[in-house]
Scaffold this motif. Sequence first.
Motif, mmCIF file in Angstrom:
data_model
loop_
_atom_site.group_PDB
_atom_site.id
_atom_site.type_symbol
_atom_site.label_atom_id
_atom_site.label_comp_id
_atom_site.label_asym_id
_atom_site.label_seq_id
_atom_site.Cartn_x
_atom_site.Cartn_y
_atom_site.Cartn_z
ATOM 1 N N ASN A 203 -6.861 -0.410 -3.066
ATOM 2 C CA ASN A 203 -7.799 -1.288 -2.375
ATOM 3 C C ASN A 203 -8.037 -2.637 -3.044
ATOM 4 O O ASN A 203 -8.666 -3.512 -2.475
ATOM 5 C CB ASN A 203 -9.125 -0.558 -2.165
ATOM 6 N N GLN A 204 -7.549 -2.790 -4.262
ATOM 7 C CA GLN A 204 -7.654 -4.101 -4.901
ATOM 8 C C GLN A 204 -6.278 -4.706 -5.192
ATOM 9 O O GLN A 204 -6.000 -5.844 -4.827
ATOM 10 C CB GLN A 204 -8.452 -4.005 -6.203
ATOM 11 N N ASP B 51 -7.846 4.206 -6.418
ATOM 12 C CA ASP B 51 -8.658 3.368 -5.547
ATOM 13 C C ASP B 51 -8.447 1.878 -5.859
ATOM 14 O O ASP B 51 -8.292 1.052 -4.964
ATOM 15 C CB ASP B 51 -10.136 3.760 -5.724
ATOM 16 N N LYS C 126 0.832 -1.220 0.000
ATOM 17 C CA LYS C 126 0.000 0.000 0.000
ATOM 18 C C LYS C 126 0.860 1.261 0.000
ATOM 19 O O LYS C 126 0.584 2.218 -0.723
ATOM 20 C CB LYS C 126 -0.935 0.002 1.216
#
Lengths: 530, 399
Positions: free
Chosen positions: A180-181, A176, A150
């Motif tokens: 987040n994926q 995003d 991240k």
Amino acid sequence: MKKKNNMTRALLSTGALAFMGMATSSAQAASGESIIKDRCLICHTETGDAAAPFSRISQQRKTPEGWLMTISRMQQQRGLVISPDEKRELVKYLADKQGLAPSETENLRYVLEKEPNVVESFEPLLQETCVRCHSGARIALQRRTEDEWKWLVHFHMGQQPTAELHAGARDRAWFDIALNQVAPYLGQKFNFDTDAWQQWQAQAKQPLSGRWAVHGFLPEKGNFDATMQVTMQSKDHYQISLEGNYADGSPLAGQGKAVVYTGYEWRGTVTVGGVQMRQVFAASADGQSLVGRMYPNEDDVMGGQIKAVKKTAITAITPSYIKQGEQALLTVSGYQLNGKVNLGSGLKLLEVVSKNDNRWVLKVQASPKASVGTRHIKIGNTSASEPLAVYDQLARVEITPNDSIARVGGGGGKIPKQKSVYRAVGYAAGADGKVGTLDDLRLGYMTANWSLKPFDETAVHDNDIQYAGQIDARGIFTPGDAGPNPARKMSTNNVGNLGVVGTVQEDGKSISGESHLLVTVQKFVRAVIE
Amino acid sequence: MMITDKITAPLSQLSQSKGWKGLACAGLLTVGAVLAGCSANSSQPMSQNALPNGMQGNGHEYLLTVTRPNQLHVIDTETNKLLRSCDIPGSFGNGSIAISPDGRTAFVLSNKMEDVYGIDITNCETTFSALQSYDNVQVKTFISMAISPDGKELYTIQNPVRKLRDRFETMAPRLAAFNIADGLNAKPIRTFPVDRRITKIATQQNGEVILGGGDIKAINPKTGETRLITALQNWERAPDKWVPPDAFAMHTMGEHIGEFVMPYFTIRWNGEPGDESKADFLWGHVRIDLKTGAVENFETVPFEFIVFNWVTDPKDKDVMYGSFNQLSKHNLKTGETLNVLGMDHTYYNLNMTTDGKKLYVGGAGNNISIHDPDTLAKLGSIPLVGDMSTADLRLAVLK
């Protein structure tokens, strides 16, 4: 963002690891950990957690090149001050302590070896989100905790703020998706803690000194066989002496040094015929073989695959095919070959034409009735790992690489031309007699005549064939000069869209294969890991 | 889909480009490195009403653009002559320009897309500046700048990243409002959260700011209240029939006619999804009338070649012109391609005079090519000393 600076930086840092192979290690250099404490803690912090003592540093694992890139970025863009000796020492320390297990680099070594024209295909999520500015292998050759994946996404947003606006990003919620994926996916797929790494760390590492038999290929000179004498200077640091011959009999000799990282990552620099060559090899766990690629430092396309063995072995048979009813000279490359030659059914040894430590030349007769298929030649108790194909008829020719890029260069500019290299691979139809089916018999590399053609109508129309470059008898394509060409429509560069045709002659028949070549503009940034 | 248009020298940075998808936001990556100081200007003292240095008011039109290393150029559209070149403080941004309603001040994005400078086009004086990065926060603006209709406020879309000691932290983007009267070193007076990936904004007569991102929205810059104008990325169309739009929203266009244009590329699958033989490759256009807020949406023009920018013909709003490797003319109602002229090199950008009598084609090189909108015939060219790169080509109508 400063293109010019980045380029020189990238070039400098490419040189740096090459240079690391050359330098002797100073045994007195401070240990890796104390270098971190002295140099990195201005910005990084001690966490107090013995399992992960340094913030951002302790929860990533990567290749020596990976560590080099990170530390170079710390130096060039973050303000790290570190001496060349300390940097070398630290890359070694981190690659040993937080490296990748051999199995974790499998199928991804092309990017370390700088193998050109590899077409990557990762999981669509990763391919689409991430594989745009750099290779997917740059990513897959790292192991991190999910948090570290991240932070890497956040790093990209600061480093390259327009990342979310590129084609393939601006049509979706890129940041995003990445955060987040992709990061959670990478945290699973390329996790920090793995069994493979634990096992590799526990395993005893073999010294790589000794006498090696090397078989390899270099596009400009062809196949070669050589002896590589490797002497240990200090742990993981070796001196190399290379001596042998190309297939045409001309000599090959070189001297150099190598450093072994993570117990198996061999990085050598040898000067062969006045050209600095880099060796990127992986040692097998038993320390008995080295496999990888050797290429000129300044022209990495012009390199080739290498296999070296320290135990008795057959490393290559050239050519790797023989036709029913024909006689051929076969060169068997290997190490410590000794004993009776066993060719397999339908093949008769007429004569051992010559033999030395690295190479036996055999005159072989194939019976007209020899069954079509593969044989594994044996000398004494040693069998060849690569097959010899006995065939009836050449049915088709494939050109490798199937898709390729060359780049214009020179023309007064600083960036040299990036060539491309082609080889023809022959196939027989196999048992079913049908060409292009799964049972086609691979014969191996064959000698071909080379030519170019326009790839499509636009290329015909723009006369790409006249401007984009030329191919020689060895299958080496040299692109045109860089810069606008006033003779072309819109003064465009000498770019082009070409077909590369390799034609093999057999019994008066010509059989051709074709591949695609895009001649494009220069690449300004040369990264350690593309 | 493969498009094999050859790309000429200035685009050479697009080293991987093999087609539309490969055309990564080219210009945005090519941020210059050379620092240009702000040279002292030798303008004469001016009286309150008269315009200095031979500039004419009353609606006289000037073409503005930026070249590397970092100069703002003022061109008289009557004579097609370069009147003056103003040094912009800082290094090249990407050449984005927003113009005050009175046509007098050009707000230029400078210094790697971080700082905004307001420059008086009559005398090159820097009357406004906003250095958006602060403390450990790096703030970039991707093109997006606009001025309120009353000329009092400047709006930018800020994309901040906090640079901590050993890590970066991406922050949410926001609309920042500046008070232009604050002059040099202005700080935002209000900020409101907005979507990511906004590259193109404009103010409507009613004061709202149109946000051109994945979807087109409008925000009230006093209250932050946001409404959807046209969903693009989140449109409600069957995914097996339509490919979500890809909007290459590089340059803000339409000031000569008071509109906001968002072009995009999409594919309609008439057969199976992915079956290109049965598909329509289409340009879409969302046009918003900045006076009335009226929104039009067209998906008529077939994708035949790359067009970087589009501009509407003031004499016939059904007609649009496009530029890239060719200058082209299209009918938006029928989708018909009316005319195509091959250009001598790539041009990113184009604009027109308000009377619709002249087309100026620029960007990606150092000459502006002038064309007759009726025939597309070349009328002349304006040489500049530096590369326009990704810079805007904007029309200032001086009051």
